[in-house]
Design a protein around this motif. Sequence first.
Motif, PDB file in Angstrom:
ATOM      1  N   THR A  63      27.358  47.494  52.490  1.00 61.32           N
ATOM      2  CA  THR A  63      26.696  48.777  52.262  1.00 61.32           C
ATOM      3  C   THR A  63      25.304  48.548  51.676  1.00 61.32           C
ATOM      4  OG1 THR A  63      28.794  49.919  51.897  1.00 61.32           O
ATOM      5  CG2 THR A  63      26.819  50.982  51.047  1.00 61.32           C
ATOM      6  N   VAL A  64      24.285  49.055  52.375  1.00 60.02           N
ATOM      7  CA  VAL A  64      22.902  48.870  51.921  1.00 60.02           C
ATOM      8  C   VAL A  64      22.286  50.176  51.421  1.00 60.02           C
ATOM      9  CG1 VAL A  64      22.475  46.877  53.394  1.00 60.02           C
ATOM     10  CG2 VAL A  64      22.060  49.170  54.287  1.00 60.02           C
ATOM     11  N   PHE A  65      22.941  51.315  51.726  1.00 55.59           N
ATOM     12  CA  PHE A  65      22.422  52.606  51.259  1.00 55.59           C
ATOM     13  C   PHE A  65      23.535  53.631  51.368  1.00 55.59           C
ATOM     14  CE2 PHE A  65      20.070  56.480  50.959  1.00 55.59           C
ATOM     15  CZ  PHE A  65      18.883  56.182  50.328  1.00 55.59           C
ATOM     16  N   THR A  66      23.717  54.425  50.324  1.00 55.07           N
ATOM     17  CA  THR A  66      24.717  55.481  50.392  1.00 55.07           C
ATOM     18  C   THR A  66      24.374  56.589  49.406  1.00 55.07           C
ATOM     19  OG1 THR A  66      27.060  56.039  50.128  1.00 55.07           O
ATOM     20  CG2 THR A  66      26.225  54.242  48.756  1.00 55.07           C
ATOM     21  N   ASN A  67      24.337  57.814  49.923  1.00 58.69           N
ATOM     22  CA  ASN A  67      24.217  59.024  49.116  1.00 58.69           C
ATOM     23  C   ASN A  67      24.748  60.175  49.966  1.00 58.69           C
ATOM     24  OD1 ASN A  67      22.171  59.951  50.854  1.00 58.69           O
ATOM     25  ND2 ASN A  67      20.513  59.314  49.500  1.00 58.69           N
ATOM     26  N   PRO A  68      24.759  61.409  49.465  1.00 57.37           N
ATOM     27  CA  PRO A  68      25.331  62.497  50.257  1.00 57.37           C
ATOM     28  C   PRO A  68      24.658  62.732  51.601  1.00 57.37           C
ATOM     29  CG  PRO A  68      25.170  63.148  47.951  1.00 57.37           C
ATOM     30  CD  PRO A  68      24.459  61.838  48.079  1.00 57.37           C
ATOM     31  N   GLU A  69      23.422  62.248  51.779  1.00 56.40           N
ATOM     32  CA  GLU A  69      22.694  62.501  53.015  1.00 56.40           C
ATOM     33  C   GLU A  69      22.697  61.309  53.970  1.00 56.40           C
ATOM     34  OE1 GLU A  69      18.820  64.182  52.420  1.00 56.40           O
ATOM     35  OE2 GLU A  69      19.409  65.096  50.522  1.00 56.40           O
ATOM     36  N   TYR A  70      22.786  60.109  53.439  1.00 57.01           N
ATOM     37  CA  TYR A  70      22.686  58.915  54.271  1.00 57.01           C
ATOM     38  C   TYR A  70      23.736  57.889  53.856  1.00 57.01           C
ATOM     39  CZ  TYR A  70      18.038  60.749  55.388  1.00 57.01           C
ATOM     40  OH  TYR A  70      17.001  61.546  55.783  1.00 57.01           O
ATOM     41  N   LEU A  71      24.252  57.188  54.861  1.00 56.80           N
ATOM     42  CA  LEU A  71      25.129  56.048  54.619  1.00 56.80           C
ATOM     43  C   LEU A  71      24.810  54.985  55.667  1.00 56.80           C
ATOM     44  CD1 LEU A  71      27.640  54.475  53.558  1.00 56.80           C
ATOM     45  CD2 LEU A  71      28.997  55.812  55.176  1.00 56.80           C
ATOM     46  N   PHE A  72      24.556  53.771  55.210  1.00 54.76           N
ATOM     47  CA  PHE A  72      24.303  52.664  56.130  1.00 54.76           C
ATOM     48  C   PHE A  72      25.081  51.434  55.669  1.00 54.76           C
ATOM     49  CE2 PHE A  72      20.460  55.227  56.730  1.00 54.76           C
ATOM     50  CZ  PHE A  72      20.411  55.297  58.111  1.00 54.76           C
ATOM     51  N   GLN A  73      25.875  50.875  56.580  1.00 56.43           N
ATOM     52  CA  GLN A  73      26.504  49.584  56.363  1.00 56.43           C
ATOM     53  C   GLN A  73      25.946  48.611  57.397  1.00 56.43           C
ATOM     54  OE1 GLN A  73      30.751  50.094  56.487  1.00 56.43           O
ATOM     55  NE2 GLN A  73      30.796  51.394  54.667  1.00 56.43           N
ATOM     56  N   ALA A  74      25.761  47.360  56.994  1.00 61.80           N
ATOM     57  CA  ALA A  74      25.097  46.381  57.857  1.00 61.80           C
ATOM     58  C   ALA A  74      25.914  45.111  57.972  1.00 61.80           C
ATOM     59  CB  ALA A  74      23.706  46.051  57.314  1.00 61.80           C
ATOM     60  N   SER A  75      25.883  44.536  59.180  1.00 62.51           N
ATOM     61  CA  SER A  75      26.474  43.220  59.442  1.00 62.51           C
ATOM     62  C   SER A  75      25.349  42.331  59.974  1.00 62.51           C
ATOM     63  CB  SER A  75      27.611  43.331  60.462  1.00 62.51           C
ATOM     64  OG  SER A  75      28.652  44.152  59.971  1.00 62.51           O
ATOM     65  N   PRO A  76      24.624  41.644  59.075  1.00 61.35           N
ATOM     66  CA  PRO A  76      23.467  40.859  59.500  1.00 61.35           C
ATOM     67  C   PRO A  76      23.855  39.499  60.068  1.00 61.35           C
ATOM     68  CG  PRO A  76      23.712  40.695  57.136  1.00 61.35           C
ATOM     69  CD  PRO A  76      24.778  41.648  57.610  1.00 61.35           C
ATOM     70  N   ASP A  77      23.008  39.009  60.957  1.00 61.49           N
ATOM     71  CA  ASP A  77      23.095  37.644  61.473  1.00 61.49           C
ATOM     72  C   ASP A  77      21.655  37.172  61.655  1.00 61.49           C
ATOM     73  OD1 ASP A  77      23.721  35.242  62.577  1.00 61.49           O
ATOM     74  OD2 ASP A  77      24.615  36.024  64.411  1.00 61.49           O
ATOM     75  N   LEU A  78      21.075  36.675  60.570  1.00 62.94           N
ATOM     76  CA  LEU A  78      19.646  36.395  60.530  1.00 62.94           C
ATOM     77  C   LEU A  78      19.372  34.938  60.166  1.00 62.94           C
ATOM     78  CD1 LEU A  78      18.514  39.533  58.472  1.00 62.94           C
ATOM     79  CD2 LEU A  78      18.385  39.248  60.954  1.00 62.94           C
ATOM     80  N   THR A  79      18.320  34.394  60.759  1.00 65.58           N
ATOM     81  CA  THR A  79      17.796  33.084  60.357  1.00 65.58           C
ATOM     82  C   THR A  79      16.438  33.293  59.694  1.00 65.58           C
ATOM     83  OG1 THR A  79      16.757  32.715  62.513  1.00 65.58           O
ATOM     84  CG2 THR A  79      18.990  31.878  62.209  1.00 65.58           C
ATOM     85  N   ILE A  80      16.217  32.585  58.604  1.00 67.62           N
ATOM     86  CA  ILE A  80      14.983  32.727  57.828  1.00 67.62           C
ATOM     87  C   ILE A  80      14.380  31.344  57.645  1.00 67.62           C
ATOM     88  CG2 ILE A  80      13.967  33.568  55.678  1.00 67.62           C
ATOM     89  CD1 ILE A  80      16.612  35.250  55.380  1.00 67.62           C
TER      90      ILE A  80
END
Length: 244
Positions: A63-80
Amino acid sequence: VAMPIYGLNINNIQITAVGNNSTIFKITGSAISSPGKVNLSGQINLGQPGFPMDLKLTGDNFTVFTNPEYLFQASPDLTIQKRFLNITINGSILIPKAFIHPADFSIGSVDLADDVVFVDEKKEPHHQFNVVGNINIIAGNNALMQTNGITGKIKGKVEIAYNTGNITTASGGLEIINGSFNAYGQQLNIKSGRLIYLGGPINNPTLNVVASRTVLVDQLPQMAANLPLISSLPTSQQVEVGVE
């Protein structure tokens, strides 16, 4: 770590670097943001100029953001990768779950005239690192939106290209599945709804929505019923009306 502004409570944050009598340090790390977790792995070489670093960030349902208006969960696969002052980020981020339901879109901004001059205007700070990224954002099976009269699931993929100091661009598109559109007191079924990015600025997509419903002629508003094509039909005839 509590971040109330984002509705987050990140737990079990761990990061370690092990050198084993070498200039190369192995890096591992993890963090939990219910119901998901992210993992970090890689290495940094302190014996090379610029301290080159290679990292991998993966995870599921973080979970990267959650409030009554927005909810976002992420499954990243990143190389840095870091080379001197250059950082490159590539990979994908699956959004397995999202809910977009802003309470108000009425707040806008007013642009100032081109000839407005600010006294003692500060210059933009010089960026220490140059960050270049190409990341695919993929909408999963549980991404929902409910805004501006539009309700439905979101599917699709958008590739975001970022380069420090340049405009962030996007390519690809998002599609509204099993959607509806409420307008003028009527609920219309979305036959085709797409948010299209053609490689331009990420804040300037093309929106293409076709929504309609089937009604009887005698249910049409008087203005539409008086049209020559409509007025010649029997009142029990079904017609399809909508917006595009």
